[in-house]
Enzyme design. Structure first.
Site, PDB file in Angstrom:
ATOM      1  N   TYR A  41      -9.774  -0.975   1.480  1.00  0.00           N
ATOM      2  CA  TYR A  41      -9.742  -1.184   2.842  1.00  0.00           C
ATOM      3  C   TYR A  41      -9.485   0.180   3.689  1.00  0.00           C
ATOM      4  O   TYR A  41      -8.711   0.888   3.359  1.00  0.00           O
ATOM      5  CB  TYR A  41      -8.696  -2.092   3.229  1.00  0.00           C
ATOM      6  CG  TYR A  41      -9.241  -3.489   3.275  1.00  0.00           C
ATOM      7  CD1 TYR A  41     -10.041  -4.177   4.061  1.00  0.00           C
ATOM      8  CD2 TYR A  41      -8.724  -4.356   2.232  1.00  0.00           C
ATOM      9  CE1 TYR A  41     -10.435  -5.412   4.107  1.00  0.00           C
ATOM     10  CE2 TYR A  41      -9.070  -5.680   2.092  1.00  0.00           C
ATOM     11  CZ  TYR A  41      -9.965  -6.152   3.100  1.00  0.00           C
ATOM     12  OH  TYR A  41     -10.538  -7.427   3.088  1.00  0.00           O
ATOM     13  N   ASP A  99       0.773  -1.212  -0.037  1.00  0.00           N
ATOM     14  CA  ASP A  99       0.019  -0.091  -0.030  1.00  0.00           C
ATOM     15  C   ASP A  99       1.021   1.308  -0.077  1.00  0.00           C
ATOM     16  O   ASP A  99       0.315   2.302  -0.143  1.00  0.00           O
ATOM     17  CB  ASP A  99      -0.997   0.096   1.298  1.00  0.00           C
ATOM     18  CG  ASP A  99      -2.250  -1.074   0.858  1.00  0.00           C
ATOM     19  OD1 ASP A  99      -2.451  -1.430  -0.262  1.00  0.00           O
ATOM     20  OD2 ASP A  99      -2.707  -1.299   2.071  1.00  0.00           O
TER      21      ASP A  99
END
Length: 784
Positions: free
Chosen positions: A492, A404
């Protein structure tokens, strides 16, 4: 948005019933406590009082570069004299040179310690910039360091090579660079051409779903592709899955995949690799169309286009819960804030703790110079990477590994909702990052608050034959200061908590909510996850959150002690009837060399970072224990081609290395597209150096094996997707650090059966509770 302002005078006191039946000694003790209480007469606000101020002992040397510095660096890079030959990113194509991003370069620890611990000068500040250089004869992505700042005649632009060990420094092959807008746009004509040629096929299969290009109004499907998109930089590819667009698009995948080769800067050479649908591969449009004409592509399930079931809103069809219309319990700092802040320096003091906060676009929130009662425990505590690896029998699921930081995790730290994401009255701070020549501020994206632990820090009742059933009873209030932010990276929402406890322990916790990256459902693929909707499968995956903890237990000379519990056969002469019997022993040693290692089976080992040259009053080395919490895991797949060498940091529970300025990060932000030839190879950190009496860094992993379930709809729940670790004093002190806390109750019964109660002057205050006072930020708005 409707602003609802509610101001109610709520005097927080406790009513005492005049007729109390004999309910046992505990109830009688409580009555004595409440009868003897005192309350403050003034009704001050207990939610919106500002935190008291303090002054940081030194300037925050880890602070992000300023907006002014970012603009100056941007201008310097674009000056003709720099020789960078840059195009503005908004106008750039693949064959241009342009700035991808500008961020703060870490300040070397060797430069910081003389300043924060002595009279050394303020360390020099530098920026870092990634520049995509498609205009070179051998195109690549190159990272640069720019400084010293502020920009002056002494400022230089140099390649940032020294902190990467992959062999090419800060250079990343063009095919492995971030797949940004210009790169995606270059592939879109091929995607549009291929999909346009089979629009009749996709329309028949997917309820009219077609793709003619991202800007074509006829398009009704949304393409998505994961990472990695190269193995070693010698090639580039996109494995594209199509979905129905919309806010819940992650939950409406279709059984159709387009695989393309997009190597190099010449988009005219990009080519079709094939299609996947119905669990079969078709190498050409002709093969696919023949299968369609033969009736071999019929879909077993139609994907839903009404995704309202996936929204995080009120669902009355689930039923009514009695009394749910009442506001749920909340943490309130009813005695006033007990932490102090220096907002300019992002510095915090709380009950003996002190630390600095910093932030970068890539890593998010970082903590520095963490001390307890004036003694340093940690130099740095920061998240290094959020990895997710999936499994499945479909290209997107099998192919997907996310890092990420590749998506700039810090830029996705969004606003927090007061009373829900953080308690009412919490302190909210903004977080800023730089984008091109501007600075973007995410308002109220970090919160600080003190919270009730909902259990006492310590407690004991000494039993006796008195009428109360005890001779003394002591209980100490449990509280903690929490620093929190939530980053929404695509699907998320990661919640990061750093909790500072009253006893000198520090807890790190991460939670995951948000949409699953799902797959199209096939009954024979349940080994990769269950059916969770009409045509949707929850794809099995791992979340691994890698953290760096640079321990300085009192100073930079530390060791890692391993205390193993062993069941050892032995005999003792005072038990002759037992002969030889098994008993626990502690086998204590010190780790000798840098290594990656895992928690011992059954947790039968304690790992302690200690200072070998400092002892407590009892002659024991002073240290901090590494206490596993919930779900401390590592990556399940250790030899996957998609994470072969670029995710080594995620493949063990723990690791210890010697601190080096040249090893500031476990990963590089473009490493995801280099699984076979990483820019940063974490395994190379372990080169045999001694860790006994050195400046040590602990790398640890939190995370979740995400066994997907129907209850992940609409989104994953924070209660279940939760992982934590605690660093706790281990002989660091001479006794527990709770004796100096006034928030306690001490009750004694004397020989005449008379009860005395000591509250140490800490009373339950009267205060005004105000929700939704008129403030200018999202955090202070009550929505209706």
């Amino acid at each position: 948005m409707i602003r609802l302002v509610i101001t109610s005078l709520c005097v927080v006191t406790l009513s005492i019933c005049t007729a109390v039946p004999p309910l046992g000694y505990e109830r009688r003790v409580l009555r004595e406590i409440f009868d003897k209480r005192t309350t403050n007469s003034s009704a001050s606000s207990c939610t919106y009082d500002e935190a008291p101020t303090t002054t940081a002992p030194k300037a925050n040397v880890w602070a992000p570069i300023s907006a002014e510095d970012n603009l100056a660096v941007w201008n310097l890079l674009h000056e003709p004299a720099s020789g960078m030959n840059l195009t503005h990113p908004d106008d750039a194509v693949l064959t241009d040179n342009y700035v991808f991003w500008i961020d703060t370069l870490h300040t070397n620890k060797s430069d910081v310690l003389p300043y924060i611990d002595g009279s050394g000068s303020l360390p020099t500040k530098y920026a870092r910039a990634i520049i995509f250089e498609g205009g070179k004869a051998d195109p690549d992505s190159q990272e640069y360091m720019i400084g010293p700042l502020p920009v002056s005649a002494d400022t230089t632009i140099e390649k940032l090579d020294y902190m990467y060990n992959g062999g090419s420094g800060g250079s990343v092959p063009f095919n492995a660079r971030y797949f940004d807008g210009p790169k995606t746009s270059a592939t879109d004509p091929l995607v549009a051409s291929v999909m346009g040629n089979i629009s009749d096929v996709t329309a028949a299969l997917f309820q009219g779903g077609v793709y003619f290009g991202s800007l074509d109004e006829r398009t009704t499907l949304s393409p998505t592709s994961g990472t990695p998109q190269s193995f070693d930089g010698s090639q580039a590819f996109r494995n594209i899955m199509f979905r129905f667009p919309g806010p819940a698009t992650y939950m409406t995948p279709l059984d159709f995949f387009l695989l393309i080769d997009c190597t190099g800067t010449d988009a005219s050479l990009y080519s079709l690799k094939g299609f996947v649908t119905n669990e079969k591969f078709y190498a050409s449009i002709e093969e696919l169309r023949n299968a369609f004409d033969a009736g071999e592509l019929a879909q077993v399930y139609d994907q839903t286009q009404d995704a309202s079931w996936a929204f995080v809103d009120y669902k009355p069809e689930l039923g009514v819960r009695e009394l749910e219309e009442r506001l749920a319990p909340s943490t309130l700092e009813i005695g006033g804030k007990r932490y102090k802040l220096d907002k300019e320096n992002q510095y915090v003091e709380y009950m003996g703790w002190s630390f600095y906060i910093s932030f970068t676009r890539t890593l998010g929130v970082m903590l520095y110079d963490i001390k307890f009662k004036g003694e340093r425990i940690l130099y740095e505590l920061s998240m290094q990477e959020a990895t997710a690896q999936y499994g499945g029998n479909q290209p997107k699921a099998a192919n997907t590994v996310y890092h990420d930081t590749y998506y700039s995790l810090g830029t996705d730290a969004g606003p927090l909702v007061e009373g829900f994401d953080c308690p009412w009255g919490a302190t909210f701070w903004n977080l800023s990052y730089h984008s091109t020549n501007t600075t973007v501020t995410n308002e109220n994206s970090l919160c600080i608050f003190e919270a009730d632990m909902n259990f006492p820090l310590s407690r004991h009742r000494t039993a006796s034959s008195s009428s109360y059933g005890f001779s003394n009873l002591g209980t100490v209030k449990g509280a903690q200061l929490i620093v929190r932010n939530i980053a929404t990276i695509g699907n998320y929402d990661y919640m990061f908590d750093y909790a500072f406890h009253m006893d000198g322990s520090l807890e790190v916790a991460v939670r995951a909510s948000g949409y699953l990256q799902s797959s199209f459902y096939y009954p024979d693929q349940d080994k990769w996850g269950p059916r969770i909707q009409q045509a949707t499968q929850g794809s099995l995956h791992d979340h691994i959150l890698t953290f760096k903890a640079d321990f300085d237990i009192l100073d930079t000379i530390n060791s890692l002690q391993v205390s193993e519990l062993k069941a050892v056969p032995q005999s003792q002469p005072w038990f002759p009837e037992l002969g030889e019997f098994e008993q626990l022993e502690l086998d204590t040693s010190r780790m000798q060399t840098e290594q990656q290692f895992n928690w011992a089976p059954n947790n039968q080992a304690m790992y302690t970072l200690l200072n070998p040259n400092a002892t407590n009053a009892w002659g024991e080395p002073r240290g901090y224990r590494i206490v596993p919490g919930r779900s401390d895991i590592h990556l399940s797949t250790l030899n996957s081609p998609w994470s072969l060498k670029n995710s080594e940091f995620a493949k063990s529970h723990l690791a210890v290395t010697v601190q080096h300025d040249t090893e500031p990060y476990a990963n590089s932000v473009q490493n995801i597209n280099l699984p076979h030839a990483p820019q940063q190879d974490f395994s190379k950190f372990f080169d045999g150096e001694s860790v006994d009496g050195a400046d040590l860094v602990l790398w640890f992993n939190l995370g979740m094996h995400h066994f997907t379930r129907a209850e992940d709809v609409p989104v994953t729940l924070y209660t279940e997707a939760y992982s934590s670790i605690t660093f706790a004093p281990q002989n660091f002190f001479d006794r527990a650090q709770d004796g100096d806390l006034l928030n306690r109750r001490w009750i004694e019964v004397d020989e005449d059966d008379q009860l005395t109660f000591e509250a140490y002057g800490v009373a339950l205050p009267a205060c005004r509770v105000s929700f939704g006072e008129p403030v200018e930020h999202v955090g202070g708005v009550v929505e209706s």
